[in-house]
Design an enzyme around this catalytic site. Structure first.
Site, PDB file in Angstrom:
ATOM      1  N   ASP A 299    -103.874 -14.808  41.662  1.00 43.65           N
ATOM      2  CA  ASP A 299    -104.013 -15.140  40.239  1.00 43.65           C
ATOM      3  C   ASP A 299    -103.003 -16.184  39.788  1.00 43.65           C
ATOM      4  O   ASP A 299    -102.019 -15.844  39.142  1.00 43.65           O
ATOM      5  CB  ASP A 299    -103.872 -13.870  39.386  1.00 43.65           C
ATOM      6  CG  ASP A 299    -104.283 -14.112  37.935  1.00 43.65           C
ATOM      7  OD1 ASP A 299    -104.935 -15.141  37.673  1.00 43.65           O
ATOM      8  OD2 ASP A 299    -103.965 -13.269  37.083  1.00 43.65           O
TER       9      ASP A 299
ATOM     10  N   GLU B 186    -111.641  -6.621  35.404  1.00 49.67           N
ATOM     11  CA  GLU B 186    -110.587  -6.192  34.487  1.00 49.67           C
ATOM     12  C   GLU B 186    -111.152  -5.514  33.238  1.00 49.67           C
ATOM     13  O   GLU B 186    -110.728  -5.780  32.120  1.00 49.67           O
ATOM     14  CB  GLU B 186    -109.697  -7.390  34.102  1.00 49.67           C
ATOM     15  CG  GLU B 186    -109.020  -8.004  35.310  1.00 49.67           C
ATOM     16  CD  GLU B 186    -108.019  -9.109  34.961  1.00 49.67           C
ATOM     17  OE1 GLU B 186    -106.929  -9.104  35.539  1.00 49.67           O
ATOM     18  OE2 GLU B 186    -108.348  -9.965  34.112  1.00 49.67           O
TER      19      GLU B 186
ATOM     20  N   GLU C  92     -98.840 -19.425  32.768  1.00 53.70           N
ATOM     21  CA  GLU C  92     -98.729 -17.964  32.719  1.00 53.70           C
ATOM     22  C   GLU C  92     -97.679 -17.452  33.694  1.00 53.70           C
ATOM     23  O   GLU C  92     -96.878 -16.597  33.339  1.00 53.70           O
ATOM     24  CB  GLU C  92    -100.100 -17.339  33.040  1.00 53.70           C
ATOM     25  CG  GLU C  92    -100.066 -15.812  33.116  1.00 53.70           C
ATOM     26  CD  GLU C  92    -101.438 -15.208  33.403  1.00 53.70           C
ATOM     27  OE1 GLU C  92    -102.430 -15.957  33.461  1.00 53.70           O
ATOM     28  OE2 GLU C  92    -101.507 -13.972  33.562  1.00 53.70           O
TER      29      GLU C  92
END
Lengths: 708, 708
Positions: free
Chosen positions: A374, A301, A402
């Protein structure tokens, strides 16, 4: 005396409204008076003093914590005495460091082990080290907090996993990446001069659940933590944590030798780079002799890494391990990597790391997320588990929610953690569970680790949603002993934190136990994944088709079309299934035998395809969205029943958050069924009532949460 | 009874370590028991009950707050009775709404006025409305908190400024622009279902110091606050604030009609745009009948605005004012504008706004920062004050210490606020103070306003630095009555918040009173400005020469060269001085008569130029940097003396922050004297010892705080 009592009483009355009894700050370490007088008398009789000898700092902390806990629980002072002064006739608690004999396992877990047993009038808490004693002390306190008897107590325990860490994704500017509970609890501009009292309470909480390490900064790391200036700050934190048996770890920025070292390169094979890291490591250990080691996100990333120089992850990790020199530290190298446009993201960490197995230095652990994408609400276990027998793997799970409703959805995560830990990789035959990979027993590793991405911030109650405290708690308890059941952990947490009334405990535990499945139902049933709002990961956005990269969209993952729904990862599709062992491939390779919970992870299934439930895919999908949303209403009803048994402010807080959750569950349901209906072209099956709003209306609602 | 008391006592002992007495959360509303028994007895005799009649919500809040306060202070319950039931013979406190007669001034300030006087056995708190009563109640409580007698009390008070607002630069994602005390206290994802109890305590604190409005979101505004979804959240907050006499205001995103309205333009003269804002305004008032109005940052620092369509700020503001329709709202239009590369930034707001004077609609106020640049530690008053007699001007000051040491420097801001308020614009002859411009008296305006950029966050003590609470407090008190002295406000705050011991009070007030001058000395003496670290505005960076725009550098402002130092703003330079009235020009136009505190704001002064102090510029500059840094050590010594008289945790907190401040003051000193020495080429004058480090070393230290 009566006057003094009167005065105290008046003071109390005066102070009462200003000092909320239960704002959540105390977590599960409430130490409120044991309500049952008979039980209290028994505890009092057994704990007339605390005795120990020696100067071990952790042992002393353990004695202080035990005193604090017992004074609160028993409502009377409990003196701490020197062992010699305590005598042997009066009933008391003796703390001692006494490494057990005849115990196999890593040296560290032996040191961290404890036993609680009676010796004459003394209840002995014996630890393999001061750390063992403190874990034993918290176990003893838990015994009292949950109303268990002390008489005849005979317990022996040691951790199954050696490195048990929280990972903080905290940034130097005080924000927390994916944090939903206020800002970072680390006040960098105040350190090292000022030590917020909260640091100590944080350490207490971690020690109480057996955690022994903290990576204090975001894996998207700033180089500044490695400067002399910041190392003094880190040293100050380490000094707070040390008496609780907790070591500090740092996430490192790969390009630090360039950014703060003035070098031209960060190539791990460059002699100057090696020298820089070795010197930096030495500098760290001079300041922090028990420094735990490095956590690294590299070539992921946008972060720099060894691949920038044509080197491998192993080259990078091994260089760092060498830099640790003779010090007792480790390198945790994250496997969370995926490149833009290079095929099914599901496969990329595997493809990058599998072939490196055997190339890592002894002190390197590769840190692998529980699933291949993820931290989705449900993922199959990561295919790297079992696939790297020569490399110790750290299991990384996420406590901060998240993708699980942030701080407004009540989702107890222990069932998610357990689902992964209990998954059978079958790589060494049946029973080759992820847990056995992680604890090192499957492949006889000397070291083992587990990491939880923290859900902690400056919110008064630490975690935003009061019930999210249970996820911090459960992570620690499972890191210590993953054989504990999610329900058992929920039960002890509830008794320590919320109420001891049996019916209320049962109700709360029941809701907790089902909460994660409910969340999956109203957001991503049947194996849907990664269809949440862009960037902020809030709310549904299954229609997301344009993003910086294809694998940041939703359509990449659900692949809805007129024929059906789901990502074909069989040999006819991306063939990600081939990464698993043959037994797993066999079960998951056939849509008929794939568990429904994973179905759309691996198969593109026709809308009218009948499922084992007797419904077509479309009808089952809609059924799950509707029953999922309805289940939040059930959670509300169940919560309403415990009102008389829990703190009023806490009750109101959770009740309000459940209202939000209910509303957002209906958003998810409406957004998803209306959107997928544009492909399935089928009606909402009875008895469910079609959404009263249009897809455009739901889209608008979600969009506004992404406005600047 | 004895048993019950015993139990209570035990409970207290048990609870004590878990409930910190003074974590700062209670601010200045501590309501701790009055220590002096004789004094307490007098208060008790005077306050045997609280009586009122009527259903006014603010009046009821006032009664509840008074009860809470008195119970704490007097250590005994004080019943709240209906007026009729209270009788007239027993001594008690009567709250009543009784608008005063024979009082001039705006209708609103009359409504907010209060009187406290005796009527027979009753101490009467009479307000022009419920709001007046609550201000009177807090004045009465302050009387008790600061140990003043109630007997013979005869007070009459009303606010000098009508709109007294906090401006929150809080973002929807929970961060706070320039916030140093944790994250935003607004929990947008929880609203409107969950109302954090903190909202109420926030409203209490504001009401206690006379604030009556809150702009809840950043002036760099998100459009989302204007959506129906968010208006429900704002409505919920307004509902919490209303019983405290506080109205909600919104910062608006100029392009909202495009972003959420679907229009093609945000041109203020476009009929559809007008219609959109009118409808939006109506929608807001349907939800929030007492909505206060709009705060606008337009065409500034990248924000859109009417100039994008060739319209003026007046066009924009007047359109919004018209959109408010018949509702009781206002528009506060910020004058903080400056374009890249268009001359001396000092002049730009003036040049944009001066010529618009007389063009603004009656309900528009133009909001002007105290100084012409941006909240520097010391600025001359903004030249717009006095220059727009036809327009009401809101004075905007900053409570959050963006340029004043964030949360680690103890800087009491009331002297800064007072310095601006007391500045004489001379635009209508001597005595034309900024205060009289702002309160509307100089130009007979019907409305007046003052705004403070909040320094509040989720940190337990609200403001990060415990002493920064005083800045919130002082802003409110000065907004109510700017004739109060900074020392008087510091004294009452200290007595309410920290200690009542006279010597300790005097010591703390002395330090507070000097703290801002000390900060100026070690950071920007003699009129230096804008030489702080880039972006984060932390620490010194006088060498900053490269930035996105010239006026974001430091060299743009200090203009150091081999000849001297300072920005020539006389006619030979940028001529910004011409913006002031002739009397001011005369004094500041000559370096000899310019106050030393403003010298380098207006003059480029030779290094060897003698100053009235008898020293050359260089020697005076160095002297101030050194004595400024030394003065922090003096603050430390003074603080050490109050240790026995203040809460231990608070003492330690402030002491630790003073250590940080001392260290950073030396950074500032070293950075600035070493950097400016490269131009002056002169030695550090005796008796000062030259820095032991090099300029490069200090630069490195500052740079690392700006690393990713």
């Amino acid at each position: 005396m009566p006057f003094r009592l009167l005065l105290l009483t008046l003071l109390m009355v005066a102070a009462a409204p200003l000092c909320r009894a239960d704002d959540g700050y105390r977590l599960w370490l409430k130490y409120d008076l044991v309500a049952d007088a008979g039980q209290r008398a028994q505890y009092r009789a057994a704990a007339q003093h605390i005795a120990f000898e020696g100067k071990d700092a952790v042992l002393q902390t353990a004695a202080t914590e035990l005193q604090r806990g017992l004074q609160g629980l028993l409502g009377q002072p409990v003196p701490v005495l020197a062992k010699a002064a305590a005598g042997s006739t009066k009933h008391g608690i003796l703390l001692e460091i006494a490494p057990p004999t005849n115990v196999s396992g890593s040296a560290q877990t032996v040191l961290e082990s404890y036993r609680i047993f009676s010796r004459g009038a003394q209840l002995v808490v014996a630890g393999g080290s001061g750390a063992g004693v403190i874990y034993g002390v918290f176990a003893l306190l838990r015994q009292v907090q949950t109303g268990q008897p002390l008489a005849g107590l005979n317990v022996s325990s040691r951790p199954r996993i050696q490195y048990r860490l929280l990972n903080h994704w905290d940034n130097p500017n005080g924000t927390v990446e994916r944090g939903y509970a206020g800002s970072s609890i680390w006040k960098w501009n105040e350190l090292p001069q000022r030590l917020d009292p909260r640091y100590t309470d944080y350490a207490r909480a971690n020690a109480s659940i057996g955690l022994n390490g903290v990576a204090i900064n975001n894996v998207n790391a700033s180089a500044r933590y490695l400067t002399a200036e910041y190392l003094q700050k880190v040293k100050a934190l380490a000094g707070v944590f040390r008496p609780y048996g907790i070591r500090v770890y740092l996430s490192v920025f790969w390009a630090a030798p360039k950014v703060i070292g003035g070098l031209k390169t960060a190539d791990p094979l460059d002699p100057q780079v090696k020298q820089w890291w070795a010197a930096k490591s030495e500098e760290i250990y001079q300041a922090i002799p028990d420094f735990g080691g490095f956590l690294v996100k590299a070539n992921s990333e946008g972060e720099p890494g060894p691949q920038d120089y044509g080197r491998t992850h192993a080259d990078g990790a091994n260089m760092l391990a060498a830099a640790l020199g003779t010090h007792d530290g480790i390198v945790m190298w994250r496997a969370f990597v995926y490149k833009a446009g290079s095929g099914d993201r599901f496969k990329q960490a595997y493809e990058d790391f599998k072939l490196l197995d055997g190339q890592f230095a002894p002190r390197v652990l590769v840190q692998v997320k529980n699933g291949p994408i993820d931290f989705q609400a449900r993922e199959p276990f990561h295919p790297l588990f079992g696939a790297m027998p020569k490399t110790p793997l750290v299991l990384e799970v996420q406590l901060t929610q998240e993708y699980l409703g942030m701080a407004t959805h009540w989702v107890y995560l222990a069932p998610l953690f357990k689902e992964c830990l209990d998954s059978d990789t079958q790589t060494k035959g049946p029973g080759s569970t992820v847990a056995k990979v992680v604890d090192g027993s499957l492949d006889q590793h000397r070291i083992s680790g587990i990491a939880g991405v923290a859900n902690i911030g400056t919110d008064r109650n630490w975690t935003g949603h009061p019930m999210a405290q249970a996820n911090w708690y459960a992570f620690g308890r499972l890191a210590w002993d993953y054989t504990l059941t999610a329900k058992a952990i929920a039960t002890e947490w509830t008794k320590m934190t919320l109420t001891r009334e049996p019916q209320a405990v049962a109700t709360i535990v029941e809701v907790m136990d089902k909460s994660r499945d409910i969340y999956v139902r109203y957001t991503t049933p049947l194996g849907l994944h990664h269809i949440m709002g862009q960037n902020i990961h809030y709310g549904p956005e299954p229609w997301l088709a344009d993003a910086g990269r294809p694998d940041w969209t939703a359509v990449y993952y659900h692949k809805a079309d007129s024929a059906g729904l789901g990502f074909d990862r069989t040999a006819k599709g991306s063939n990600a299934l081939a990464l698993y062992s043959p037994g797993v491939q066999k079960e998951w390779g056939d849509a008929k035998t794939t568990p429904l919970n994973y179905l759309l992870w691996f198969h593109h299934v026709g809308w009218r395809q009948p499922l084992p439930t007797g419904r077509t895919l479309w009808n089952e999908l809609v059924t799950r969205y509707y029953t999922g949303a309805d289940s939040v209403a059930w959670m509300q009803r169940r919560w309403a029943t415990v009102q008389p048994k829990v703190d009023a402010a806490l009750f109101a807080d959770v009740a309000a958050r459940l209202q939000i959750q209910q509303r957002e569950a209906v958003w998810w349901r409406d957004a998803c069924v209306l959107y997928f209906q544009t492909f399935s072209k089928q009606p909402i099956p009875k008895p469910f009532v079609p959404p009263t709003r249009t897809l455009a209306e739901v889209k608008t609602l979600v969009d506004l949460y992404q406005l600047k």
